[in-house]
Design a protein around this motif. Structure first.
Motif, PDB file in Angstrom:
ATOM      1  N   ALA A   9      -7.918   2.926  36.999  1.00  0.00           N
ATOM      2  CA  ALA A   9      -6.788   2.032  37.233  1.00  0.00           C
ATOM      3  C   ALA A   9      -5.517   2.655  36.670  1.00  0.00           C
ATOM      4  CB  ALA A   9      -7.049   0.680  36.597  1.00  0.00           C
ATOM      5  N   SER A  10      -5.631   3.863  36.156  1.00  0.00           N
ATOM      6  CA  SER A  10      -4.513   4.578  35.548  1.00  0.00           C
ATOM      7  C   SER A  10      -3.799   5.423  36.598  1.00  0.00           C
ATOM      8  CB  SER A  10      -5.039   5.472  34.429  1.00  0.00           C
ATOM      9  OG  SER A  10      -3.993   6.214  33.848  1.00  0.00           O
ATOM     10  N   THR A  11      -2.610   5.901  36.248  1.00  0.00           N
ATOM     11  CA  THR A  11      -1.873   6.784  37.166  1.00  0.00           C
ATOM     12  C   THR A  11      -2.215   8.249  36.943  1.00  0.00           C
ATOM     13  OG1 THR A  11      -0.013   6.842  35.629  1.00  0.00           O
ATOM     14  CG2 THR A  11       0.041   5.166  37.376  1.00  0.00           C
ATOM     15  N   SER A  12      -3.126   8.536  35.993  1.00  0.00           N
ATOM     16  CA  SER A  12      -3.544   9.922  35.771  1.00  0.00           C
ATOM     17  C   SER A  12      -5.004   9.946  35.329  1.00  0.00           C
ATOM     18  CB  SER A  12      -2.664  10.592  34.714  1.00  0.00           C
ATOM     19  OG  SER A  12      -2.865   9.986  33.458  1.00  0.00           O
ATOM     20  N   HIS A  13      -5.625  11.105  35.488  1.00  0.00           N
ATOM     21  CA  HIS A  13      -7.014  11.309  35.057  1.00  0.00           C
ATOM     22  C   HIS A  13      -7.165  12.769  34.669  1.00  0.00           C
ATOM     23  CE1 HIS A  13     -11.298  10.506  34.801  1.00  0.00           C
ATOM     24  NE2 HIS A  13     -11.454  11.716  35.295  1.00  0.00           N
ATOM     25  N   THR A  14      -7.866  13.040  33.583  1.00  0.00           N
ATOM     26  CA  THR A  14      -8.110  14.404  33.132  1.00  0.00           C
ATOM     27  C   THR A  14      -9.571  14.762  33.366  1.00  0.00           C
ATOM     28  OG1 THR A  14      -6.398  14.227  31.435  1.00  0.00           O
ATOM     29  CG2 THR A  14      -8.029  15.977  31.165  1.00  0.00           C
ATOM     30  N   PHE A  15      -9.800  15.817  34.130  1.00  0.00           N
ATOM     31  CA  PHE A  15     -11.146  16.330  34.338  1.00  0.00           C
ATOM     32  C   PHE A  15     -11.384  17.430  33.312  1.00  0.00           C
ATOM     33  CE2 PHE A  15     -10.070  14.559  38.452  1.00  0.00           C
ATOM     34  CZ  PHE A  15     -11.241  13.941  38.829  1.00  0.00           C
TER      35      PHE A  15
END
Length: 59
Positions: A9-15
């Motif tokens: 639901a965030s505007t970013s994601h870290t893989f």
């Protein structure tokens, strides 16, 4: 590397742990219940991940 599903639901994601090489990342905007919009709203990008062992020098 296998496909990874990362609902957010965030505007970013870290893989993390993405190996060196060519990778394709796709995003899809969905409803709150994770059903797709009509028409589908998707986008993607292809990236080449390199091994970086340097740092940032402050001046």
């Amino acid at each position: 590397m296998e496909s990874v599903w990362a609902p957010s639901a965030s505007t970013s994601h870290t893989f993390t742990g993405v190996p060196v090489g060519i990778h394709r990342f796709y995003v899809e905007l969905v409803n709150n219940d994770h059903t797709p919009l009509s028409p589908p709203q998707t986008d993607g990008i292809q990236l080449f991940i390199v091994n970086f062992t340097g740092g940032i020098a402050l001046q």
